[in-house]
Design an enzyme around this catalytic site. Structure first.
Site, short mmCIF file in Angstrom:
data_model
loop_
_atom_site.label_atom_id
_atom_site.label_comp_id
_atom_site.label_asym_id
_atom_site.label_seq_id
_atom_site.Cartn_x
_atom_site.Cartn_y
_atom_site.Cartn_z
CB ILE B 91 -0.89 0.05 1.26
CG1 ILE B 91 -1.69 -1.25 1.39
CG2 ILE B 91 -1.82 1.25 1.22
CD1 ILE B 91 -2.38 -1.40 2.72
CB CYS B 92 1.51 4.00 -2.22
SG CYS B 92 2.40 5.55 -2.22
CG LEU B 93 -2.15 5.57 3.73
CD1 LEU B 93 -2.99 6.56 2.91
CD2 LEU B 93 -3.07 4.63 4.50
#
Ligand SMILES: [Zn+2]
Ligand SMILES: [Zn+2]
Ligand SMILES: [Zn+2]
Ligand SMILES: [Zn+2]
Lengths: 315, 202
Positions: B91-93
């Site tokens: 996840i890119c968060l």
């Protein structure tokens, strides 16, 4: 790191919870602008990773952290908590601010030092008492001490070797100097001058003493007492060429005519006041050195001075 | 520090369990081991998105240095989303990376991931292929995401046309997931997907 919240009686206000460890605030500090509070250990650890408030990410550095307001500290100190040693049977319920002093003396502390009563007498943490085996512990102790003893013995042997070497060198040197003195009048004068100066220097290094009770004088000290005084003189830096003569002069049989018997001593008591006395360090004894007492009558003085030992009364 | 991590996770676990989101079925949390270091999260696809009706499983690993470092979270359920790798589930968060703050909790993190499903950030993509489709062909992207939700997350809406194309490749002996990835990547053009699949095998 904060206190486990379950330890507290009743509900704890959210304000008193550290957002990092989720425990009750311990030694809290707050961020300057947003006033979010954290345990000192928690916020220090966080700021070492990044200089922000862990709640709102505003910039904060370690030096900007402030103590929390008194009201918050008061709220914290009034919380009632169980003892750290509750799992070990302590039922005490304490105000948070009296917890530290209780912990010092809490008898349920599993690490409390206890003397072994099974015989070895070692002092060990309470929780190790059950597993404790006197013989095993003592064996371990003996093993370490034996190791140390071996080390010391080795060191001693080495030191002895060095001392013997020094002794030989010193003897040679003394022999040489004696020969010089005998064969050369100038050298003899020089050596005697040096010895006199050494005595004066030593005399100057000693503290003045006052005898408050001349009647407490021990005029016939035994060998044990003499050894003690000699040792103290040697430690105080007494020049070696006079120490034996001085010690000879601690007994009435070598005292000058004015002191040689009880009767003469009683007659001459007023003359004592003229003596300049020096303390034999740590002992109830004084030195009356000739170099300090050139003003005293000849029948009251001998070379190189007197040692007077007392039962009491030296200041 | 490990002590803080376990203490925090225990508390956060309870917080999630008591939350209205759990009561409403939006998120779930399950413990996978006794040391409080591995958990499984579950989020419901948000309404009015291609993920609606789907249930997405998340792998949550709590580092020993938690909460000084963020939890490591990835999608276990395959998902078509610009900020999630269609291959690894990474996840890119920002809050799981440089914008992590120690006061964030598993609950806030799960809700943030759920919010990411409603509002993708195509300019900060984890999966470049998905992000490109999202920007250039949003309608097709939405259909593809819905199709994946149906295939992997139990979503309700089947896309007949897509299923048929996947079936065609299955008939050629292609693995189902590989077929779906190839078709999704080539905007559901069967020929280009086939070409790519068989060229790769040479
Ligand atoms: Zn804390
Ligand atoms: Zn703040
Ligand atoms: Zn106690
Ligand atoms: Zn014992």
């Amino acid at each position: 790191m904060g206190f486990e919240i379950k330890r507290f009686q009743g509900d704890v206000d959210e304000e008193l919870i550290c957002p990092i460890c989720s425990g009750v605030l311990e030694d809290p500090l707050q961020a300057p602008a947003c006033e979010h509070a954290f345990c000192r250990a928690c916020i220090t650890e966080w700021i070492s990773r990044q200089p922000t408030c862990p709640v709102d990410r505003q910039a904060v550095t370690a030096s900007q952290l402030r103590p929390v307001p008194r009201i918050l500290r008061n709220l914290l100190s009034r919380l009632c908590t169980s003892c750290d040693n509750a799992p070990h049977g302590c039922n005490a319920v304490l105000k948070l601010d009296s917890l530290p002093s209780h912990l010092v003396e809490c008898e349920f502390n599993p690490k409390r030092p206890m003397p072994c009563e099974a015989g070895c007498g070692l002092v060990i943490p309470k929780d190790e008492l059950a597993e404790h085996n006197c013989v095993r512990e003592l064996r371990a102790l003996i093993a370490t001490q034996q190791g140390k003893l071996t080390d010391y013995q080795q060191e001693l042997a080495e030191q002895r070797l060095i001392i013997n070497e020094h002794k030989r060198e010193l003897a040679l040197l003394k022999e040489f100097m004696r020969a010089m003195r005998v064969s050369n009048p100038t050298m003899r004068a020089l050596a005697e001058q040096m010895e006199r100066e050494e005595v004066v220097r030593w005399a100057g290094s000693l503290a003045r003493a006052r005898v408050t009770r001349w009647g407490g004088m021990i005029s016939t000290p035994d060998d044990v007492l003499q050894m003690m005084i000699k040792r103290s003189l040697s430690e105080s830096g007494c020049p070696p060429h006079i120490i034996d003569d001085l010690m000879e002069n601690c007994h009435e049989r070598r005292w000058p005519p004015g002191l040689s018997s009880l009767e003469t001593r009683q007659n001459n008591r007023r003359l004592y006041e003229k003596y300049v006395c020096k303390r034999v360090p740590g002992k109830q004894a004084v030195l009356v050195l000739q170099c300090d007492n050139t003003h005293v009558d000849e029948h009251m003085m001998v070379e190189p001075g007197l040692v007077m030992i007392f039962a009491h009364g030296i200041e | 520090m490990a002590n803080i991590a376990a203490k925090r996770i225990k508390r956060e676990f309870k917080e999630v369990m008591k939350s209205e989101e759990v009561a409403g079925g939006a998120i779930k949390l399950e413990l996978l081991d006794n040391s409080w270091t591995e958990l499984q999260g579950e989020i419901a696809g948000p309404p009015d998105t291609p993920y609606e009706g789907g249930t997405f499983l998340l792998e949550i690993k709590v580092p020993e240095t938690y909460p000084f470092n963020p939890p490591k979270i990835r999608f276990m359920t395959k998902i078509w989303h610009p900020n999630v790798s269609s291959v690894t589930g990474a996840i890119c968060l920002d809050i799981l990376k440089d914008q992590w703050a120690a006061a964030l909790t598993l609950r806030t993190v799960l809700l943030s991931i759920q919010a990411l499903l409603s509002a993708a950030e195509p300019n900060d993509p984890q999966d470049a292929v998905v992000a490109k489709q999202y920007k250039e062909n949003p309608t097709l992207f939405a259909l593809t995401a819905r199709h994946w939700t149906h295939a992997y997350a139990g979503g309700p809406a089947a896309i007949r046309d897509f299923d048929a194309k996947v079936q065609r490749l299955l008939d050629m002996g292609v693995d189902e997931h590989q077929a779906r990835v190839a078709l999704s990547t080539y905007d559901w053009e069967l020929e280009r997907a086939t070409e790519q699949l068989f060229n790769r095998e040479e």
